[in-house]
Design a protein around this motif. Structure first.
Motif, PDB file in Angstrom:
ATOM      1  N   GLY A 228       6.175  -1.693  10.313  1.00 49.07           N
ATOM      2  CA  GLY A 228       5.486  -0.668   9.536  1.00 49.07           C
ATOM      3  C   GLY A 228       4.251  -0.107  10.219  1.00 49.07           C
ATOM      4  O   GLY A 228       3.476   0.627   9.603  1.00 49.07           O
ATOM      5  N   ARG A 229       4.060  -0.446  11.487  1.00 46.09           N
ATOM      6  CA  ARG A 229       2.876   0.037  12.200  1.00 46.09           C
ATOM      7  C   ARG A 229       2.934   1.565  12.337  1.00 46.09           C
ATOM      8  O   ARG A 229       3.938   2.123  12.748  1.00 46.09           O
ATOM      9  N   GLY A 230       1.844   2.199  11.992  1.00 45.76           N
ATOM     10  CA  GLY A 230       1.797   3.651  11.997  1.00 45.76           C
ATOM     11  C   GLY A 230       2.180   4.261  10.669  1.00 45.76           C
ATOM     12  O   GLY A 230       1.891   5.429  10.406  1.00 45.76           O
ATOM     13  N   LYS A 231       2.822   3.467   9.813  1.00 42.20           N
ATOM     14  CA  LYS A 231       3.184   3.957   8.485  1.00 42.20           C
ATOM     15  C   LYS A 231       2.097   3.638   7.470  1.00 42.20           C
ATOM     16  O   LYS A 231       1.777   4.466   6.614  1.00 42.20           O
ATOM     17  N   VAL A 232       1.557   2.427   7.555  1.00 37.81           N
ATOM     18  CA  VAL A 232       0.395   2.064   6.740  1.00 37.81           C
ATOM     19  C   VAL A 232      -0.642   1.433   7.668  1.00 37.81           C
ATOM     20  O   VAL A 232      -0.285   0.835   8.691  1.00 37.81           O
ATOM     21  N   PRO A 233      -1.924   1.525   7.332  1.00 30.54           N
ATOM     22  CA  PRO A 233      -2.955   0.894   8.163  1.00 30.54           C
ATOM     23  C   PRO A 233      -2.820  -0.627   8.164  1.00 30.54           C
ATOM     24  O   PRO A 233      -2.230  -1.224   7.264  1.00 30.54           O
TER      25      PRO A 233
ATOM     26  N   THR B  46      12.449  11.738   4.740  1.00 23.87           N
ATOM     27  CA  THR B  46      11.503  11.818   5.849  1.00 23.87           C
ATOM     28  C   THR B  46      10.109  11.410   5.392  1.00 23.87           C
ATOM     29  O   THR B  46       9.580  11.959   4.418  1.00 23.87           O
ATOM     30  N   LEU B  47       9.524  10.462   6.092  1.00 22.44           N
ATOM     31  CA  LEU B  47       8.196   9.952   5.768  1.00 22.44           C
ATOM     32  C   LEU B  47       7.146  10.624   6.641  1.00 22.44           C
ATOM     33  O   LEU B  47       7.286  10.703   7.862  1.00 22.44           O
ATOM     34  N   TYR B  48       6.086  11.114   5.988  1.00 21.57           N
ATOM     35  CA  TYR B  48       4.907  11.654   6.672  1.00 21.57           C
ATOM     36  C   TYR B  48       3.725  10.740   6.330  1.00 21.57           C
ATOM     37  O   TYR B  48       3.551  10.370   5.160  1.00 21.57           O
ATOM     38  N   THR B  49       2.933  10.398   7.323  1.00 23.10           N
ATOM     39  CA  THR B  49       1.750   9.571   7.069  1.00 23.10           C
ATOM     40  C   THR B  49       0.569  10.081   7.874  1.00 23.10           C
ATOM     41  O   THR B  49       0.734  10.751   8.903  1.00 23.10           O
ATOM     42  N   ALA B  50      -0.612   9.732   7.415  1.00 23.89           N
ATOM     43  CA  ALA B  50      -1.842  10.061   8.137  1.00 23.89           C
ATOM     44  C   ALA B  50      -2.807   8.904   7.954  1.00 23.89           C
ATOM     45  O   ALA B  50      -3.223   8.610   6.835  1.00 23.89           O
ATOM     46  N   GLY B  51      -3.126   8.220   9.041  1.00 22.58           N
ATOM     47  CA  GLY B  51      -4.029   7.080   8.966  1.00 22.58           C
ATOM     48  C   GLY B  51      -4.114   6.348  10.284  1.00 22.58           C
ATOM     49  O   GLY B  51      -3.680   6.837  11.337  1.00 22.58           O
ATOM     50  N   THR B  52      -4.645   5.137  10.221  1.00 18.10           N
ATOM     51  CA  THR B  52      -4.839   4.314  11.406  1.00 18.10           C
ATOM     52  C   THR B  52      -3.497   3.810  11.936  1.00 18.10           C
ATOM     53  O   THR B  52      -2.633   3.404  11.160  1.00 18.10           O
ATOM     54  N   ILE B  53      -3.354   3.801  13.260  1.00 16.37           N
ATOM     55  CA  ILE B  53      -2.092   3.367  13.839  1.00 16.37           C
ATOM     56  C   ILE B  53      -2.266   2.178  14.786  1.00 16.37           C
ATOM     57  O   ILE B  53      -1.286   1.750  15.399  1.00 16.37           O
ATOM     58  N   ASN B  54      -3.493   1.631  14.911  1.00 15.79           N
ATOM     59  CA  ASN B  54      -3.677   0.465  15.782  1.00 15.79           C
ATOM     60  C   ASN B  54      -4.458  -0.631  15.064  1.00 15.79           C
ATOM     61  O   ASN B  54      -5.089  -0.403  14.028  1.00 15.79           O
TER      62      ASN B  54
ATOM     63  N   THR C 286       0.796  -1.228   0.000  1.00 17.13           N
ATOM     64  CA  THR C 286       0.000   0.000   0.000  1.00 17.13           C
ATOM     65  C   THR C 286       0.825   1.274   0.000  1.00 17.13           C
ATOM     66  O   THR C 286       0.264   2.368  -0.114  1.00 17.13           O
ATOM     67  N   LEU C 287       2.157   1.181   0.129  1.00 19.57           N
ATOM     68  CA  LEU C 287       2.984   2.395   0.160  1.00 19.57           C
ATOM     69  C   LEU C 287       4.268   2.153  -0.609  1.00 19.57           C
ATOM     70  O   LEU C 287       4.962   1.155  -0.399  1.00 19.57           O
ATOM     71  N   MET C 288       4.599   3.091  -1.516  1.00 16.00           N
ATOM     72  CA  MET C 288       5.867   3.082  -2.242  1.00 16.00           C
ATOM     73  C   MET C 288       6.311   4.528  -2.442  1.00 16.00           C
ATOM     74  O   MET C 288       5.570   5.333  -3.023  1.00 16.00           O
TER      75      MET C 288
END
Length: 566
Positions: free
Chosen positions: A150-155, A170-178, A109-111
């Motif tokens: 990768g927890r916190g980086k992708v849901p 530097t990686l910025y993410t916004a999403g589910t972390i749990n 889900t992330l590249m």
């Protein structure tokens, strides 16, 4: 508003004050007639990320259990396939936790490309997010054999929306972390990691949409810090009783280091504002779906965010509409320099009328602040940081540059958008929008302040009605890449072959195309001159066409079709 009676009827409307005027695409081209390249394989599904690497001529596709690279010039040529699957033990453990066998796989889900040329890759890994790197050496793509959490980086869930970007390394993410999907955060990862405060006034039931980086310092007169913008929807905190979902744009400063005591390891520059795209019935709210950032190389403040929206209608409404709105970066900056909202004892938020004199975080740290000893966020007073913590919402609304949408669509909903800056033969620049919908079609449209908008054509890129999940544009090669969950499509945005006569070519007013006097064909205008090519984007006047090429042929008239017939 006009309401379509046909499922696939796709009509764009140009908004005018107090009313809307129907405007159909000039030409509709079905899948069988589009000059495209298609990549599809029997065991290829769950496509969940796309990365264009123009420097190495590769298109990276992340899907269920694999990463595939395709030639940017011709996606039918697969150059590499890397399998990254879960073990039977990992899949069984995932199912024991109550998840379905379908989601208990590894969806890539992330590249993102890093400074050293490696690609950061993250997958859901049977609800245990994991990251690694891809390397491209001597024409070959390989995966590192080391992995990281990768927890916190992708849901955890591959079906959840999230946003991400990489600036430098530097990686910025916004999403589910749990695991349960109940906690969402806007984060910066790495040595100076930061995240949003876990209070509802900062984020309330957010759905993360898109993240963009703006290099403010590049053209700032006072060396203001760069900004990261997050576009999202959330439950509005302005009035807690109606639970209305609203569109937002949030901003943080790139060099934010958190507070020294207050807001430790939290953003000290997080602000958000209501993002308005006014259309639809009264009482409906517009929800942002995708954002494209068209940067102005001469002045970053003149850069424009193009965004697609769909309606969140009232329960009694039968209206199904979408829109494209555009926002100037300087206008968004101005909103964040305005007044704050504050929560009242009774619940609703109102304009803050108290005393607050600090320029931070209305602007990111600049030379004036540095001269006063505020060189980083850790130099900001605790009292100011407490104010920031309790006042994340701005009073002013971010409004589109025209005060209204550029385009409004009925029936099939807009999904993705990309924008290309095209220079015509007269040296003028035109912003061409490619807008996908949830039925597999892409609109090619142009908007200018002089004559409003026009839809040059619409193209069916998916044989079966299904949502287009990704649109990627290679401006250098003039190629558009479109993906569904099971297929990838490539087409040239400079393909002018569908215009069969000089009149057809000029009336289309397509910035990419002009009539070649020498070959007697409609061809790409890039690199041509006014001596060899005819182009008229103002009014499509065909008076300059050679007499033998003025008439429309029967085949051209047959192209004036619509994707659905009554």
């Amino acid at each position: 508003m006009m309401k379509s009676q046909v499922a696939l009827l796709y009509v764009l409307i140009i908004m005018s004050k107090g009313s809307a005027q129907s405007m159909k695409p000039r030409r509709s081209v079905f899948f069988s007639d589009v000059n495209l390249k298609l990549f599809k394989e029997p065991d290829f599904d769950g496509l969940s990320s796309v990365l264009v690497r123009e420097d190495i001529g590769q298109l990276f596709i992340g899907a269920r259990g694999k990463i595939i690279t395709l030639s940017l010039d011709d996606i039918t040529k697969k150059t590499k396939e890397i399998n990254w699957i879960v073990t039977s033990k990992e899949k069984a453990l995932c199912q024991m936790k109550g998840k379905s066998i379908e989601v208990c796989d590894n969806y890539i889900t992330l590249m993102h490309t890093l400074n050293d040329g490696r690609i950061l890759v993250c997958g859901t890994k049977a609800f245990d997010p994991t990251c690694t790197h891809l390397m491209f050496e001597e024409g070959n793509v390989t995966m590192e054999d080391s992995f990281e959490n990768g927890r916190g980086k992708v849901p955890f869930d591959p079906n959840e929306n999230f946003a991400s970007l990489v600036n430098g390394n530097t990686l910025y993410t916004a999403g589910t972390i749990n695991f349960l999907g109940t906690v969402k955060s806007f984060q910066r990862h790495g040595r100076n990691s930061l995240m949003t405060e876990q209070i509802w006034s900062w984020l309330k039931g957010p759905n993360m949409i898109s993240m963009k980086f703006a290099e403010i310092s590049k053209h700032s007169y006072n060396n203001e810090d760069d900004s990261v913008f997050l576009f999202l929807t959330e439950i509005g905190i302005e009035n807690q009783r109606n639970h209305l979902r609203l569109s937002r744009v949030a901003r943080v400063c790139k060099s934010d280091m958190g507070g020294l005591r207050t807001l430790q390891r939290k953003w000290t520059s997080f602000l958000k504002a209501y993002l308005d795209c006014p259309f639809g019935d009264e009482g409906s709210t517009s929800l942002v779906q995708d954002v494209f950032f068209l940067q102005d190389e001469k002045n970053v403040s003149d850069s424009i965010f193009y965004a697609t929206f769909t309606l969140s209608p009232k329960p009694s409404s039968t209206c199904s509409q979408s829109a494209v709105c555009a926002y100037k970066l300087s206008d968004i900056q101005q909103v964040f320099r305005g007044n704050f909202m504050t929560e009242t004892d009774s619940g609703p938020w109102v304009r803050f009328t108290g005393s607050y004199t600090s320029p931070y975080p209305r602007t990111c740290i600049n030379d004036e602040m540095r001269a006063k000893g505020v060189r980083t966020s850790r130099d900001v007073l605790d009292s100011d940081l407490m104010f920031v913590k309790n006042h994340p919402l701005m009073e002013q609304v971010v409004t589109p540059i025209t005060g209204k949408p550029l385009l409004v669509g009925s029936a099939a909903q807009f999904s993705r958008i990309v924008v290309d800056k095209v220079t015509s033969l007269d040296g003028q620049q035109h912003n061409v929008m490619f807008i996908s919908n949830n039925s597999g079609w892409v609109q090619k449209a142009v908007w200018s302040g002089d004559d409003g908008g026009r839809i040059i054509e619409e193209l069916q890129l998916s044989q079966d009605p299904q949502p287009i999940h990704f649109l990627q544009l290679s401006s250098r090669s003039g190629q558009l890449y479109s993906t569904t969950r099971t297929a990838v499509v490539q087409l040239s945005v400079r393909d002018c072959s569908r215009y069969r006569s000089c009149a057809d070519c000029l009336i289309a007013r397509d910035p990419y195309c002009g009539w070649d006097r020498l070959t007697g064909l409609c061809a790409a205008a890039a690199g041509a001159s006014n001596l060899s090519m005819i182009q008229n984007l103002i009014d499509g006047d065909v008076g300059t066409c050679p007499s033998s090429h003025c008439n429309f042929s029967h085949s051209v008239k047959a192209d004036y079709r619509h994707p659905a017939h009554t």
